[in-house]
Scaffold this motif. Sequence first.
Motif, short mmCIF file in Angstrom:
data_model
loop_
_atom_site.label_atom_id
_atom_site.label_comp_id
_atom_site.label_asym_id
_atom_site.label_seq_id
_atom_site.Cartn_x
_atom_site.Cartn_y
_atom_site.Cartn_z
N PHE A 195 0.82 -1.21 0.00
CA PHE A 195 0.00 0.00 0.00
C PHE A 195 0.86 1.27 0.00
O PHE A 195 0.38 2.34 0.35
CB PHE A 195 -0.96 -0.02 1.19
CG PHE A 195 -1.90 -1.19 1.18
CD1 PHE A 195 -2.61 -1.52 0.03
CD2 PHE A 195 -2.06 -1.99 2.31
CE1 PHE A 195 -3.48 -2.61 0.01
CE2 PHE A 195 -2.93 -3.07 2.30
CZ PHE A 195 -3.64 -3.38 1.14
N ASP A 198 1.16 3.40 3.29
CA ASP A 198 -0.06 3.73 4.03
C ASP A 198 -0.15 2.80 5.25
O ASP A 198 -0.70 1.70 5.18
CB ASP A 198 -1.28 3.54 3.13
CG ASP A 198 -2.59 4.01 3.76
OD1 ASP A 198 -2.67 4.05 5.01
OD2 ASP A 198 -3.54 4.33 3.02
N ARG A 201 -3.71 1.62 6.51
CA ARG A 201 -4.32 0.58 5.67
C ARG A 201 -3.59 -0.75 5.87
O ARG A 201 -4.22 -1.81 5.92
CB ARG A 201 -4.27 1.01 4.21
CG ARG A 201 -5.07 0.11 3.28
CD ARG A 201 -5.01 0.61 1.84
NE ARG A 201 -5.77 -0.25 0.94
CZ ARG A 201 -5.71 -0.18 -0.38
NH1 ARG A 201 -4.92 0.73 -0.96
NH2 ARG A 201 -6.41 -1.00 -1.13
N LYS A 204 -4.64 -2.54 9.10
CA LYS A 204 -5.97 -3.16 9.06
C LYS A 204 -5.93 -4.57 8.49
O LYS A 204 -6.82 -5.38 8.77
CB LYS A 204 -6.93 -2.27 8.27
CG LYS A 204 -7.36 -1.01 9.02
CD LYS A 204 -8.43 -0.26 8.26
CE LYS A 204 -8.91 0.96 9.04
NZ LYS A 204 -9.53 0.57 10.33
#
Length: 253
Positions: A195, A198, A201, A204
């Motif tokens: 990602f 990030d 993100r 998660k």
Amino acid sequence: MQTLQGWTALVTGASSGIGEACALSLSQAGARLVLAGRRGERLEALASKLQTPCHTLVLDVRSRRDVEASLASLPSDFAAVDVLVNNAGVGLGLEPAHEASVDDWETMIDTNCKGLVYVTRALLPGMVKRNRGHVVNLGSVAATYPYPGGNVYGATKAFVHQFTENLKADLAGTRVRVTDIQPGMVETEFSLVRFKGDAQRAHKVYEGMEALSPADIADIVQWCVTRPAHVNINVVEVMPADQGFGPFNIKRR
């Protein structure tokens, strides 16, 4: 069980995650280490932790010229590589194929397929000549189980699996062994890279479940390479207990 005392292991992508864990584990088992990766300062930091002699090698496996030159000029104490852990790999993006970046696709192919092939081809003749060695390729369950957005990443890992199987066919009758390790979810920098930095993100991806750790995979790698010389572990597929198989991806209209 084979001892790794007096053996030399080369680990690609050794600067973090599974590669770093493999280096630590193989060193504890007695192997000398060649640590290959792109981040020299991390390699040096890892080298300072090892219990056995090591040589650091700043290397981007995507460059065939650099791979061939670097591995042909290893110091004499590290030149006879007995264990190759092809760990360097990358996943980029989760966009559907018609929206994905072709540049990301090329980077995954160049790293996961071509880089693995370059390093293997450079070291394999020496293993065959000495009639001992082990090539461990880090694949993925993505080689078998497709998921939305996994398009080229999954395809590269399917390549790794088939290349491993064909190496085994070519090496039958020698004492050079080949193994494909196929992990499911392992909590490393993989998702952060996928990602493109990030962190939220990436976090998660592993939220609310217990993923495998790099040390879990390193333990499996060490187990494979220390089996008796006549034993070849072809494929190891491993997932965390919290991961399973999803239903077919059906779009309703």
